[in-house]
Design an enzyme around this catalytic site. Sequence first.
Site: not given
Ligand code: PLP
Ligand code: CA
Length: 309
Positions: A27, A29, A248
């Site tokens: 993953d 973020d 996370d």
């Molecule tokens: N959707 C958007 C628009 C985001 O900005 C983010 C994280 O910044 C996410 C979903 C979640 O992303 P991830 O699956 O990488 O945690």
């Molecule tokens: Ca994440």
Amino acid sequence: TGGRRCRRLEGETARAVLANADTLLFDCDGVLWRGEAALSGAPAALGRLAAAGKRLCYVTNNSSRTRVAYTEKLRRLGFPPAEPRHVFGSAFCAARYLRQTLPPGAAAYVLGGPALAAELEAAGIPHLGPGPAALPGPAPADWAQAPLEPAVRAVLVGFDEHFSYAKLCQALRYLLRGPDCLLVGTNRDHRLPLEGGSAIPGTGCLVKAVETAAEREAFIVGKPSRYIFDCVASEFDIDPARTIMVGDRLDTDILMGNTCGLTTLLTLTGVSTLEEVRGHQESDCPARQSLVPDYYVDSIADLLPALED
Ligand code: PLP
Ligand code: CA
């Protein structure tokens, strides 16, 4: 049931678990970075994993970037080089789903941003957003007279910072044409946390609005749907028993990993906490047991000692 234990991944166990894996799905973020800053030690940990010959893939629910944009962000933040084919964003995977599912020539009505449009173009799916198209009259009831594009056979909902009542009207009108107009959502994350405990609404809020209007449930592409894992498994030779999902969030990353038979690793640098895990472990509810990871680390930098020779 025995159940997953959520043990800290360290020492000999960490060496053994990493030695057994040939693929890690990350993953983004909250695991690799927060916003525009790499998490401390994360680029070094991925560098070591790549040097050890592991296949690294990136699995993100964020539909606001293309595959190519992710490879650029990874490079900019000092991660080992990744090719676009290693990146599985929900924009790319949604375009892939529509390419597989829509009849040739069918178009999608899209609530989303430029990255979603770019991935649809790359997949050869004609698409339209609302554009600045003149609304035929001042009152919402007049908008039901706006022209509909006959080729539209799907409504796709992704992250759309310009979401509006007018777009919701148009989406409903396409969906009311019948069940062969698909409703597809990139993901259901309902909140995007920001630094300092603040948050903004996520794509899940927009998907819910369209589902409520249309009185039907969207097909979801992103985690915890197994569709996004199927995308990875269709492009690489993946053995779930030798694959680790690192995330996370319990209700997206860990649930998807557990559902797909992967080893799951929670990092505490993002949304979910160990207290939430303990709450799920103590409950008798099988659905909550699926939210418990096999292992956790405070940060993926904690994997570094297990990667030294
Ligand atoms: N959707 C958007 C628009 C985001 O900005 C983010 C994280 O910044 C996410 C979903 C979640 O992303 P991830 O699956 O990488 O945690
Ligand atoms: Ca994440």
